[in-house]
Design an enzyme around this catalytic site. Structure first.
Site, mmCIF file in Angstrom:
data_model
loop_
_atom_site.group_PDB
_atom_site.id
_atom_site.type_symbol
_atom_site.label_atom_id
_atom_site.label_comp_id
_atom_site.label_asym_id
_atom_site.label_seq_id
_atom_site.Cartn_x
_atom_site.Cartn_y
_atom_site.Cartn_z
ATOM 1 N N LYS B 84 -14.671 7.534 -11.494
ATOM 2 C CA LYS B 84 -15.534 7.520 -12.734
ATOM 3 C C LYS B 84 -14.964 8.909 -13.508
ATOM 4 C CE LYS B 84 -20.305 7.463 -14.328
ATOM 5 N NZ LYS B 84 -21.545 7.263 -13.764
ATOM 6 N N SER B 162 -24.406 3.405 -15.679
ATOM 7 C CA SER B 162 -23.129 4.349 -16.540
ATOM 8 C C SER B 162 -21.947 3.971 -15.836
ATOM 9 C CB SER B 162 -23.494 5.634 -16.600
ATOM 10 O OG SER B 162 -23.565 6.331 -15.447
ATOM 11 N N SER B 186 -27.290 4.207 -11.707
ATOM 12 C CA SER B 186 -25.998 3.997 -12.390
ATOM 13 C C SER B 186 -24.860 3.356 -11.467
ATOM 14 C CB SER B 186 -25.456 5.189 -13.039
ATOM 15 O OG SER B 186 -26.191 5.465 -14.123
#
Lengths: 127, 480
Positions: B84, B162, B186
């Site tokens: 990420k 996210s 997330s």
């Protein structure tokens, strides 16, 4: 002036509720229900202390006081960021309202003086 | 390279590892395959920020040489992965998903990236994230510098956030595993919506050093993969004490060098767990419980009644504001993509410190009570989310409440306890649903084993999307 009619209207609304020393004292009295030295005061449409149905924990404010608090807190944010547009201002009002509502809920949860925040425990967990 | 007997796109870490060790597949060829997929499908899905070609090929070549010379760094040796884009990578931009931080460079790798490098894993991409991990507020999937990430099961749908890029990349078969981050769900939520496995490990299990800080007392990093077992393999590589993150435990963690359980579990089913859920989510959860009843006992449990959402909201607001106070004070939130984010977090400037402290005091009670309950079971169970993913172009409600109870998620978030979401069937429009296994703090292996046991008895973790038609339509400009 901000040259923003909606913003000015909001600020004017806030100014309708000046936080005079008396008003501030009234708010304090509201917060500490049961210890109001004045025996209860009325500020415009905001009834303090005597409007209560019973003792509550800070800051279980009556609706009008809560709205006043939202307006005043919003004014502080807008003072820091005077160039926010209408949509931003609405977002601030909405979020401040949610924060005040959250605060009401948090303060409705009984804690004792001995209740420590979690980070104290986390800090000692790995020592 | 000889023809691989398995589908490279959707092979597990273990399957790929076996191919690498038998020399039926080389780390370099596997890496080249992933790089191609990321650069084409990955970009079409808006799952990719940066394809790290040079670094990846260098790491893959090293892995190939080491494996050939008999040096084996373990199950991730030669295995490609994505990170990420809130994780620092030396010399490679780390944009935090946000336009104002575009091109940001760090001179050191995040600890998890360094540990994966030491384990021989190959970093092939920085993957998309909601801008600033969603911490400034958002109510639309397009709240990312790379655009709205499409769900590989249906590109008209969103992945959730996210950790949108990691979930999309794993679900689409672009990488075997990825590292995501989780502050309020997330990892687990996009895992549920993309039919992948996502583990939010115990707070303190994995170092956050080098990861963008959003909420210091809530942020966690964890693996997303095809199944729970692969999550365990990745966790073993990234777990452990880090002097640069004082929240990390000194207790060593092992996943592979122990006897994994597959039966004899004790499960607590959260009362009312399907209230507000869609009929398909409720039916899939019931089917999962039926399978799990063959693996152990099921008892209905009631979570302590606490203001979970209000506590979490207050902590997130205060810590997220503090983490970005200079940015916010400078009015730079208006540079973010999400319209909501322009002003949403500014309100936390007037959140009283004592309210934040009060939230953390209530949280201490929540931790104690959660531990008392979760400690009696191997896992507490609930659907991860109440419905399948929403439209990739649709706004959604931004809050922690709603008709579907998310109390198990929030209890686990606040308690710092491990939770894994795994694929447990299809809901409306043939989109994936997930089941959450939440354990007591430090019981990461219990939830991993329980989830793996369910996966072994059901077909879901081996199902994958048929991407080609949808993605080709997008690439041809057909729109979503």
């Amino acid at each position: 002036m901000h040259g923003n009619c909606k913003l000015d209207a909001t600020l004017q609304k806030i100014c309708d509720y000046p936080l005079t020393p008396e008003a501030a004292r009234a708010m304090v009295c509201t917060r500490w229900a049961g210890s109001d030295p004045t025996g209860g005061e009325t500020r415009k449409d905001v009834v303090v202390t005597k409007s209560r149905t019973g003792p509550t924990i800070y800051p279980q404010l009556p609706r009008a006081d809560r709205e006043l608090l939202v307006h005043q807190l919003t004014a502080i944010v807008l003072a820091r960021h005077p160039d926010l547009d209408d949509a931003d201002r609405d977002e601030v009002i909405s979020t401040v309202t949610a924060q005040v509502d959250d605060s009401q809920v948090l303060h409705g949860f009984a804690l004792s003086n001995a209740d420590e925040p979690i980070f104290v425990a986390y800090g000692g967990e790995h020592r | 390279m000889t023809t691989a007997p398995v589908d490279l796109d959707f092979a597990t870490v273990s399957e790929l590892g076996a191919l690498l060790r038998s020399r039926d597949l080389s780390p370099v060829d596997l890496t080249r395959h992933c790089l191609r997929q990321l650069d084409s499908l990955g970009r079409s899905l808006n799952a990719v920020v940066t394809v790290t070609d040079d670094l990846a090929l260098e790491q893959a070549a090293r892995a190939e040489a080491e494996l050939r010379s008999g040096i084996d760094r373990g199950p991730l040796h030669g295995i490609p992965y994505g990170a990420k884009d809130i994780l620092a990578t030396a010399g490679i931009p780390t944009n935090w998903g946000a336009v104002p931080f575009g091109g940001q460079l760090f001179d050191k790798d995040a600890t998890v990236v360094a540990r994966l490098r030491d384990a021989g894993a190959v970093l092939v991409a920085k993957l998309a994230t909601v801008e600033l991990a969603g911490g400034m507020g958002y109510d639309h999937p397009d709240a990312a510098a790379t655009g709205a990430p499409a769900n590989p099961w249906n590109v008209d749908r969103w992945t959730g956030g996210s950790s949108s890029g990691p979930s999309a990349a794993v679900a689409a078969g672009l990488v075997p595993f990825a590292i995501g981050s989780d502050t309020g769900g997330s990892i687990t939520m996009p895992a549920a919506w993309t039919g992948t496995a996502g583990l939010r490990p115990t707070y303190g299990r994995v170092s956050r050093h080098g990861a963008m800080a959003l909420c210091w007392t809530l942020d966690r990093l964890g693996p997303m993969a095809r199944n729970a077992y692969d999550c365990g393999l990745a966790l073993q590589a990234i777990a452990g004490h880090d002097p640069q993150d004082p929240s990390t435990s000194r207790e060593p963690y092992t996943y592979t060098s122990r006897a994994a359980r597959r039966t004899g579990f004790r499960f607590g089913v959260v009362a009312g767990a399907t209230d507000g859920a869609s009929p398909e989510v409720a039916a899939n959860f019931a089917e999962s419980l039926e399978v799990l009843s063959e693996l152990g006992t099921l008892e209905t449990v009631t979570l302590p009644q606490l203001p979970y959402a209000e506590v979490a909201d207050t902590i997130m607001a205060a810590e997220a504001y503090a983490a970005f106070d200079d940015f916010l004070a400078a009015g730079r939130s208006r540079e973010l993509t999400a319209r909501k984010a322009h002003a949403h977090r500014l309100a936390a400037a007037v959140l009283p410190a004592h309210d934040y402290i009060r939230a953390q005091r209530i949280r201490a009670r929540a931790v104690t009570w959660y531990q008392e309950l979760a400690g009696q079971y191997d896992a507490l169970l609930a659907p991860t989310l109440g419905d399948v993913s929403g439209g990739v172009d649709d706004a959604f409600a931004y809050n922690l409440t709603g008709t579907f109870s998310r109390e198990l998620n929030l209890a686990g978030v606040l308690a710092g306890a491990p939770t894994i979401s795994v694929f447990n069937g299809f809901g409306a429009d043939d989109l994936p649903t997930g089941i959450a296994f939440a354990g007591a703090r430090w019981a990461d292996n219990a939830v991993l084993d329980a989830a793996a046991a369910l996966e072994e008895r059901t077909p879901w973790s081996r199902r994958h999307p048929m991407l080609a038609a949808d993605v080709m339509r997008v690439r041809a400009g057909g729109g979503r």
